[in-house]
Design a protein around this motif. Structure first.
Motif, PDB file in Angstrom:
ATOM      1  N   ALA A  31       0.839  -1.195   0.000  1.00  0.00           N
ATOM      2  CA  ALA A  31       0.000   0.000   0.000  1.00  0.00           C
ATOM      3  C   ALA A  31       0.874   1.244   0.000  1.00  0.00           C
ATOM      4  CB  ALA A  31      -0.929   0.000   1.208  1.00  0.00           C
ATOM      5  N   VAL A  47      -0.523  -1.749   7.020  1.00  0.00           N
ATOM      6  CA  VAL A  47      -1.806  -1.067   6.831  1.00  0.00           C
ATOM      7  C   VAL A  47      -2.685  -1.257   8.069  1.00  0.00           C
ATOM      8  CG1 VAL A  47      -3.903  -0.950   5.437  1.00  0.00           C
ATOM      9  CG2 VAL A  47      -1.691  -1.374   4.342  1.00  0.00           C
ATOM     10  N   ARG A  49      -5.808  -2.066   9.474  1.00  0.00           N
ATOM     11  CA  ARG A  49      -7.050  -2.670   9.027  1.00  0.00           C
ATOM     12  C   ARG A  49      -7.428  -3.844   9.921  1.00  0.00           C
ATOM     13  NH1 ARG A  49      -4.488  -4.159   3.381  1.00  0.00           N
ATOM     14  NH2 ARG A  49      -2.812  -5.539   3.993  1.00  0.00           N
ATOM     15  N   LYS A  96     -10.101  -1.542   2.937  1.00  0.00           N
ATOM     16  CA  LYS A  96      -8.786  -2.024   3.371  1.00  0.00           C
ATOM     17  C   LYS A  96      -8.795  -3.515   3.659  1.00  0.00           C
ATOM     18  CE  LYS A  96      -8.692   1.280   6.488  1.00  0.00           C
ATOM     19  NZ  LYS A  96      -8.254   2.160   7.616  1.00  0.00           N
ATOM     20  N   GLU A 113      -3.797   5.336  -1.384  1.00  0.00           N
ATOM     21  CA  GLU A 113      -4.741   6.272  -0.774  1.00  0.00           C
ATOM     22  C   GLU A 113      -4.462   7.693  -1.257  1.00  0.00           C
ATOM     23  OE1 GLU A 113      -6.819   7.175   3.515  1.00  0.00           O
ATOM     24  OE2 GLU A 113      -4.730   6.532   3.515  1.00  0.00           O
TER      25      GLU A 113
END
Length: 280
Positions: A31, A47, A49, A96, A113
């Motif tokens: 990401a 990330v 999530r 996500k 993002e």
């Protein structure tokens, strides 16, 4: 003109027109976050999530977005998606989580993002993604537009892509509390004051029509709220008496004046802390 003056002019021009962004190493992470001033794609090694299985009460939206994203990861056609509706019901968490669920089998699938305020730079971002050998979910959280906000025009570069078209290796997912990305009262105000009411807001309202998938998120009931918390307890090994858990969870949501996935997670965070359980 002396050499020093020429040097100062050259340096000023460089500041006004920065050097082009070098091609990022997309293998560095799963990401990235797009930044401007200077423009760069910042890798995100970890990330924030939750697991897809922990998202309760949004089964239809979960399955639809997962199927769409899996097809995209496999190189097939897929739609842009607008996740709209109630606050705290897992819209951004779902994006996500879906990426996380597919990334192991499809390491070439990357999440990028983009902040709403950086939409004017999106054409340059797309140029960097267009030529890459990876596939990208371009993600904009909490997307909405106010009166006289011109950022929505930049969004068309993602949804339509101009004469070049949207890059085949990019799909755009956005979350919003508004189905039409702008407040209803502003839509009505523009209609009432316009010479041609039907055309006055068509350009802005039609933005939402450019998303192939509309996934609605609605407030949860108490059973769904409690099921979310019970799922978190099972996943993280937090053991609490069922009646005690229910009483505390109901009291927590009463003090917040709302029930949602976010409130359920906030309660569970407090509960886990009191039981000495780390969540990361």
């Amino acid at each position: 003109m002396d050499q020093n003056a020429l040097t100062r002019i050259a340096e000023a021009l460089e500041r006004m027109s920065p050097a082009p962004l070098e091609t990022p190493d997309f293998n560095a992470a799963g990401a990235f976050v797009w930044h401007v001033a200077p423009e760069r794609l910042e890798p995100v090694p970890d990330v924030n999530r939750v697991d897809l299985d922990l998202l309760v009460g949004i089964n239809r939206s979960r399955d639809t977005l997962l199927d769409n994203t899996r097809r995209f990861a496999q190189g097939f056609a897929a739609n842009n998606a607008l996740l709209w509706g109630a606050r705290g019901m897992g819209k951004s968490s779902l994006v996500k989580a879906v990426h996380g669920a597919l990334a192991a089998d499809h390491p070439g699938l990357k999440l990028v993002e983009l902040q709403r305020e950086d939409l004017p730079s999106v054409a340059r971002l797309l140029n960097h993604l267009r030529g890459a050998a990876h596939r990208f979910i371009l993600f904009c959280d909490d997307l909405s537009f106010s009166h006289d906000d011109q950022h929505y025009k930049s969004l068309k570069a993602v949804l339509d892509g101009g004469i070049e078209g949207r890059p085949e290796n990019v799909v755009f997912y956005a979350t919003s509390n508004r189905r039409h990305l702008m407040p209803r009262d502003m839509i009505e105000n523009e209609r009432s004051s316009a010479i041609n009411p039907s055309e006055a807001v068509e350009e802005k309202v039609s933005l939402s029509d450019r998303f192939g998938l509309w996934l609605g998120f609605h407030p949860c009931d108490q059973d769904e709220y409690l099921a979310m918390i019970q799922g978190y307890c099972a996943a993280y090994g937090v053991e609490v008496d069922a009646e005690e858990l229910r009483a505390e969870a109901v009291e927590w949501q009463a003090t917040r004046g709302a029930r949602s996935g976010r409130v359920a997670w906030q309660f569970f965070t407090d509960l886990a802390g009191r039981h000495g359980v780390a969540l990361r």
